[in-house]
Design an enzyme around this catalytic site. Structure first.
Site, mmCIF file in Angstrom:
data_model
loop_
_atom_site.group_PDB
_atom_site.id
_atom_site.type_symbol
_atom_site.label_atom_id
_atom_site.label_comp_id
_atom_site.label_asym_id
_atom_site.label_seq_id
_atom_site.Cartn_x
_atom_site.Cartn_y
_atom_site.Cartn_z
ATOM 1 N N PHE A 128 34.727 43.729 43.661
ATOM 2 C CA PHE A 128 35.080 42.423 44.237
ATOM 3 C C PHE A 128 36.442 42.528 44.893
ATOM 4 O O PHE A 128 37.409 42.943 44.257
ATOM 5 C CB PHE A 128 35.094 41.305 43.189
ATOM 6 N N ASP A 215 43.001 48.121 44.252
ATOM 7 C CA ASP A 215 43.021 46.664 44.162
ATOM 8 C C ASP A 215 43.385 46.307 42.722
ATOM 9 O O ASP A 215 42.549 46.360 41.826
ATOM 10 C CB ASP A 215 41.645 46.108 44.556
ATOM 11 N N LYS A 244 47.004 37.153 42.133
ATOM 12 C CA LYS A 244 46.785 36.449 40.865
ATOM 13 C C LYS A 244 48.040 36.177 40.030
ATOM 14 O O LYS A 244 48.717 35.195 40.263
ATOM 15 C CB LYS A 244 45.695 37.170 40.063
HETATM 16 C C1 LIG Z 1 40.539 37.600 42.486
HETATM 17 C C2 LIG Z 1 40.398 38.923 43.114
HETATM 18 C C3 LIG Z 1 40.489 39.084 44.508
HETATM 19 C C4 LIG Z 1 40.623 37.918 45.466
HETATM 20 O O1 LIG Z 1 41.809 37.200 45.297
HETATM 21 P P1 LIG Z 1 41.949 35.753 45.988
HETATM 22 O O2 LIG Z 1 43.373 35.370 45.682
HETATM 23 O O3 LIG Z 1 40.939 34.861 45.349
HETATM 24 O O4 LIG Z 1 41.707 35.927 47.434
HETATM 25 C C5 LIG Z 1 40.409 40.360 45.024
HETATM 26 N N1 LIG Z 1 40.247 41.427 44.222
HETATM 27 C C6 LIG Z 1 40.155 41.315 42.881
HETATM 28 C C7 LIG Z 1 39.986 42.539 42.046
HETATM 29 C C8 LIG Z 1 40.207 40.062 42.281
HETATM 30 O O5 LIG Z 1 40.070 39.943 40.952
#
Ligand SMILES: *Cc1c(COP(=O)(O)O)cnc(C)c1O
Length: 394
Positions: A128, A215, A244
């Site tokens: 994701f 990420d 986050k």
């Molecule tokens: C939450 C998340 C995202 C996206 O972040 P947003 O601030 O909602 O755009 C991308 N990568 C990972 C691993 C995430 O947990």
């Protein structure tokens, strides 16, 4: 009453009015234990005084100028992130998806500078990376992509935690310029790869001159018992994205780069009106200072250990438990059947949890969760799982 919010979220029937640490109170003043932290955002818990003070003090002085001027708190935050991560520089965004957009653009430009006209990035199944067009295209989840074709091209997908599959993809495709991967897959089901997975990816990236892009949007900022999850492995990526928990609820994202990756994006290549503004950066500075001052990263390790161990012990005879896995306070409890209903059942017991990839209960409690709250989390959740697997699953 009809809502005038676009229905992009299926919302639980509760509205919170205030919080304190790991507690939340709804608009009827009922108290809930938060074991999700707004999905790994409020790592310092709710209403942390350090964040409150920082944003109040900043808002008295100045909220926003523009990235066409110098911004002292942005410089300070970049210095601090570089010191704690071992990276070289930072681009600030407002969200995780935007941080990943910066990483994807950086990788493409890296390719173009090496004479690759159609650069491709290796991404993972069940990953994701966000909801913008490029990041949803990078995401390994058909539901996220459904209805939004044509997708952005230039991504090659391989299974997670599968080094031979990455090797194969590299040898099959001369256009590969980077590998984008989560150190632990959050939305994909709290999937923790082999201990040396990141080390092996580092070695492959070095061998083939690819950018290693992590990420860390969910795994970063102390969540897994290190400031960044890759620090468990003693390696450093070329690019790392954060968001986050960086602002503990104030929107901010960051794309960190190192070495050859740090010189790719130059004036005019990328930008953001709000990215790195004074309010967001002052909140993030307070977050980083508090992580150290309250020793929260070490606590994530100890508390995660304690919760996972207790749940394993209580549930050891429950044959519906497939696996209990964790790194720090990123905890997954996988059942043998879909268990999304557990979220509502837990809500009735005033406990906030999440279920991801259909069968995995995901816990992301605030790093400040105290001993009494930990005990309540263990007792409530274990009882709920025992009851649920006895009745509904069979
Ligand atoms: C939450 C998340 C995202 C996206 O972040 P947003 O601030 O909602 O755009 C991308 N990568 C990972 C691993 C995430 O947990």
């Amino acid at each position: 009453m009809t809502s005038h919010i676009m229905p992009t979220y299926q919302r639980l029937p509760v509205t919170f009015a205030r919080g304190q640490g790991a507690w939340l109170w709804d608009d009827n003043n009922n108290r809930y234990l938060d074991a999700l932290s707004g999905i790994a955002v409020c790592n310092l818990g709710h209403a942390h005084p350090a964040v409150h003070k920082a944003i109040c003090a900043q808002s008295e002085k100045l909220l926003h100028t523009s990235n066409i001027y110098g911004i002292a708190v942005q410089e300070q935050l970049a210095d601090k992130l570089i010191e704690k991560s071992g990276m070289d520089n930072v681009f600030f965004s407002n969200s995780g998806a935007e941080a990943n957009e910066a990483a994807i653009k950086l990788a493409r430009k890296y390719g173009h500078e090496r004479g690759i006209d159609s650069p491709a990035i290796i991404v993972m199944e069940k990953s994701f990376h966000g909801r913008t067009m490029a990041t949803l295209s990078a995401t390994g989840n058909a539901k996220v992509q459904q209805g939004f074709a044509p997708l952005v091209t230039g991504f090659v997908r391989v299974p997670y935690n599968d080094i031979p599959a990455i090797e194969q993809a590299i040898s099959d495709n001369n256009n590969i310029v980077a590998i984008l991967v989560e150190p632990i897959q959050g939305e994909g089901g709290v999937n923790i790869p082999a201990d040396d997975y990141l080390n092996q990816i580092r070695a492959l990236c070095d061998e083939h001159e690819l950018l290693m892009m992590l990420d860390e949007i969910q795994t970063g900022i102390g969540r897994t018992g290190e400031f960044l999850c890759f620090q468990h492995n003693g390696i450093i990526p070329d690019v790392c994205t954060l968001a986050k928990a960086l602002g503990n609820g104030v929107p901010i994202g960051a794309c960190l780069a190192r070495g050859k990756a740090a010189t790719i994006l130059t004036a005019g290549n990328h930008g953001s009106t709000f990215g790195g503004n004074l309010l967001a950066c002052s909140a993030a500075l307070a977050v980083l200072a508090t992580l150290d001052a309250e020793n929260l990263i070490e606590q994530a390790e100890l508390k995660g250990q304690q919760i996972a161990k207790a749940l394993s012990r209580i549930l050891q005879k429950n044959t519906h438990i497939v696996d209990i896995r964790h790194k720090g306070l990123m905890i997954g409890i996988e059942l043998d059947k879909p268990c999304a209903e557990l979220v509502t059942l837990a809500l009735h017991k005033r406990l906030l949890i999440n279920v991801t990839n259909e069968k995995t209960i995901r816990l992301l409690p605030p790093l400040v969760i105290d001993a009494e709250q930990i005990q309540q989390l263990i007792d409530t959740l274990a009882a709920l799982i025992q009851e649920y697997t006895r009745s509904a699953v069979n």
